[in-house]
Design a protein around this motif. Structure first.
Motif, PDB file in Angstrom:
ATOM      1  N   ASN A   1      -5.550  -1.309  -5.421  1.00 19.94           N
ATOM      2  CA  ASN A   1      -5.337  -2.103  -4.786  1.00 19.94           C
ATOM      3  C   ASN A   1      -4.471  -2.491  -6.684  1.00 19.94           C
ATOM      4  O   ASN A   1      -5.273  -3.180  -7.087  1.00 19.94           O
ATOM      5  CB  ASN A   1      -5.618  -4.225  -4.885  1.00 19.94           C
TER       6      ASN A   1
ATOM      7  N   ARG B   1       0.702  -1.487  -0.016  1.00 18.73           N
ATOM      8  CA  ARG B   1       0.153  -0.092  -0.295  1.00 18.73           C
ATOM      9  C   ARG B   1       0.842   1.117   0.223  1.00 18.73           C
ATOM     10  O   ARG B   1       0.588   2.231  -0.800  1.00 18.73           O
ATOM     11  CB  ARG B   1      -1.241   0.220   1.390  1.00 18.73           C
TER      12      ARG B   1
ATOM     13  N   LYS C   1      -6.897   2.716  -0.661  1.00 20.36           N
ATOM     14  CA  LYS C   1      -8.299   1.985  -0.823  1.00 20.36           C
ATOM     15  C   LYS C   1      -8.080   1.220  -2.496  1.00 20.36           C
ATOM     16  O   LYS C   1      -8.362  -0.069  -2.669  1.00 20.36           O
ATOM     17  CB  LYS C   1      -9.673   2.184  -1.000  1.00 20.36           C
TER      18      LYS C   1
END
Length: 94
Positions: A72, A34, A70
């Protein structure tokens, strides 16, 4: 007396190739996917999100979404963004 604060945006301080590469290298060394995606987003903003998205073959909105907290991103997206930023991925034995 009140203290005034402003929002810190690292993109404001990434103004040359060495700074960009150093920021992304530190993110990669963290091992946190992340953080790497976020670092790519910060660098893309510093370079111009629309330009990076276009060169990576995607829309600006899709790139924002992929690199959001949020998001990916697919590996192909990461590779496309790296290429558009003038970076290449290299692996070393630990």
């Amino acid at each position: 007396m009140t203290t005034e604060t402003t929002i810190f945006d690292p993109a404001d301080f990434l103004d040359d190739a060495d700074a960009l590469a150093g920021y992304l290298s530190e993110a990669m060394l963290s091992g946190d996917a992340r953080f790497v995606a976020d670092a790519l987003g910060v660098i893309a903003r510093a370079k111009g999100m629309s330009k990076v998205a276009s060169e990576a073959g995607m829309s600006r909105e899709s790139l924002y979404r992929a690199l959001s907290p949020k998001g990916n991103p697919e590996f192909a997206t990461v590779l496309g963004v790296l290429k558009s930023l003038g970076f290449r991925l290299q692996v070393f034995a630990a």
